[in-house]
Motif scaffolding. Sequence first.
Motif, PDB file in Angstrom:
ATOM      1  N   TYR A   1       3.310  -3.172  -2.826  1.00 59.06           N
ATOM      2  CA  TYR A   1       4.691  -3.009  -2.372  1.00 59.06           C
ATOM      3  C   TYR A   1       5.122  -1.553  -2.499  1.00 59.06           C
ATOM      4  O   TYR A   1       4.459  -0.743  -3.170  1.00 59.06           O
TER       5      TYR A   1
ATOM      6  N   ALA B   1       2.931 -10.918 -15.571  1.00 62.38           N
ATOM      7  CA  ALA B   1       2.956  -9.474 -15.753  1.00 62.38           C
ATOM      8  C   ALA B   1       3.163  -9.168 -17.195  1.00 62.38           C
ATOM      9  O   ALA B   1       3.808  -9.876 -17.858  1.00 62.38           O
TER      10      ALA B   1
ATOM     11  N   ASP C   1      -8.327 -10.367  -6.052  1.00 60.75           N
ATOM     12  CA  ASP C   1      -6.992 -10.869  -5.782  1.00 60.75           C
ATOM     13  C   ASP C   1      -5.998  -9.704  -5.815  1.00 60.75           C
ATOM     14  O   ASP C   1      -5.734  -9.139  -6.873  1.00 60.75           O
TER      15      ASP C   1
ATOM     16  N   TYR D   1       3.713 -15.271  -6.565  1.00 57.21           N
ATOM     17  CA  TYR D   1       3.602 -13.992  -5.862  1.00 57.21           C
ATOM     18  C   TYR D   1       3.864 -14.218  -4.390  1.00 57.21           C
ATOM     19  O   TYR D   1       3.284 -15.116  -3.780  1.00 57.21           O
ATOM     20  N   TYR D   2       4.725 -13.398  -3.813  1.00 54.54           N
ATOM     21  CA  TYR D   2       5.208 -13.622  -2.462  1.00 54.54           C
ATOM     22  C   TYR D   2       5.337 -12.297  -1.709  1.00 54.54           C
ATOM     23  O   TYR D   2       5.653 -11.257  -2.300  1.00 54.54           O
TER      24      TYR D   2
ATOM     25  N   ARG E   1       4.417  -7.240  -1.421  1.00 52.56           N
ATOM     26  CA  ARG E   1       4.004  -8.425  -2.182  1.00 52.56           C
ATOM     27  C   ARG E   1       4.166  -8.150  -3.664  1.00 52.56           C
ATOM     28  O   ARG E   1       3.633  -7.164  -4.192  1.00 52.56           O
ATOM     29  N   ASP E   2       4.867  -9.047  -4.352  1.00 52.96           N
ATOM     30  CA  ASP E   2       5.077  -8.901  -5.783  1.00 52.96           C
ATOM     31  C   ASP E   2       5.488 -10.255  -6.354  1.00 52.96           C
ATOM     32  O   ASP E   2       5.675 -11.228  -5.610  1.00 52.96           O
ATOM     33  N   ASN E   3       5.630 -10.319  -7.686  1.00 50.90           N
ATOM     34  CA  ASN E   3       6.067 -11.558  -8.311  1.00 50.90           C
ATOM     35  C   ASN E   3       7.492 -11.899  -7.899  1.00 50.90           C
ATOM     36  O   ASN E   3       8.280 -11.044  -7.489  1.00 50.90           O
TER      37      ASN E   3
ATOM     38  N   ARG F   1      -2.656  -9.015  -6.023  1.00 52.93           N
ATOM     39  CA  ARG F   1      -1.410  -9.689  -6.346  1.00 52.93           C
ATOM     40  C   ARG F   1      -0.195  -8.855  -5.964  1.00 52.93           C
ATOM     41  O   ARG F   1       0.856  -9.396  -5.653  1.00 52.93           O
ATOM     42  N   GLN F   2      -0.320  -7.550  -6.091  1.00 61.01           N
ATOM     43  CA  GLN F   2       0.823  -6.670  -5.854  1.00 61.01           C
ATOM     44  C   GLN F   2       0.457  -5.589  -4.840  1.00 61.01           C
ATOM     45  O   GLN F   2      -0.591  -4.961  -4.945  1.00 61.01           O
TER      46      GLN F   2
END
Length: 384
Positions: free
Chosen positions: A121, A13, A116, A181-182, A136-138, A118-119
């Motif tokens: 949330y 980020a 993709d 990322y989870y 979903r975020d880092n 990635r985020q």
Amino acid sequence: MKKIFVLGALAAAATQSAQAVDFKAGDWNLSLGGIVNAYYTQVSCSGDAVGGLALGGKALGCGGENGRTTIGNGLLPNGLVTSASSRQGDYDVKALIGIYSATATDSAIAQNNVVDVRQAYFTFGNAQMGTVKLGRDNGIFGANAIFGDMTLIGAGAPVQATQRGRVTLGHIGAGYSYVGYYGQIAYSSPKSSSGLSVDAALVSPVADTPIIAGPRYSTKSSPQVQAQLSYAADGFKSWLGVKTQKFTTTTPGVGDLTMSGMELGASYSNGPAALLANFQAGKALGILSDADQGDTKSKNFFVQGTYKAADKLKLGLSYGISKNDDNTAGTGGLKSNANLTLGAYYNITSAITLIGEVGQTRSKAFAGGEGKLNGASFGGIIFF
């Protein structure tokens, strides 16, 4: 001026001032912004063949060639980020979706990449209770290292096996483990006058992502846990972080694995100068992803100094090394990856930065061999 928070693929980020498009719809404040970047990267490889995830070796560093040229993304991908925020009752509410893509591939006609997300949330909270995040975020572990890395908006280690179709690596696997990322449920404590803050998250457990031969692991029923204690005051920040997850083996005759890691770091800025240092140690931290080297103990060191030489020009030098303690099956014989990068970052406008970097990545084997990647990158990035 807005602050946009975006992180690249295989990595990461950035926080950069940008002219985002803002508009209001009822009780909601909506924002649309993004990032585009491209770098001309020239690399050459020499030395010995080193097994495992040798980032400085010919196989990964130069894509199997002695030298290679790519015009593609740096550590950050291209991205489109949209967010909505509102004050609802006693709560500040925000939702964000970040969609990312890569630039360079080996084909001029095939689909260039898979989009993709990635985020994705939302958060709610207030000054008294803190903030809860769901989506979903880092991750928390490793975030200060990669977000503070000067090469986040540049290239860092210009590993060709990842730049084509994805991004370069900065100091991922050569100074710190990837932030990842989870799916998660996370909590951040309210700001306090003491300067202390706490972040904690229950993270959806992940399987290892094998690249080399060795024992394989999958998820167990319990979530991954990440947490961090931070202190900030007068240009100084320090942090202490941990993460852990249980893995179940999918390889007969091999026991289950518990990933465990700790992190300690600090940064300080005073006028035009800034310093950052970060240390990580643990088991199954991986090179590019959690447990990608299996049950291996490792340590990561990262140090960086930057200096704003003029109003629009920043210079920096960063060094990182990731070392495996033992020659387990998962290492493939890899002892260490190290990267040294010298960079210059010039803001031609408030949104556009031109960047030039030169550096060297070295990979060493437990058997004594060494592979070396020399690289140079030049290009630019825009935040809008």
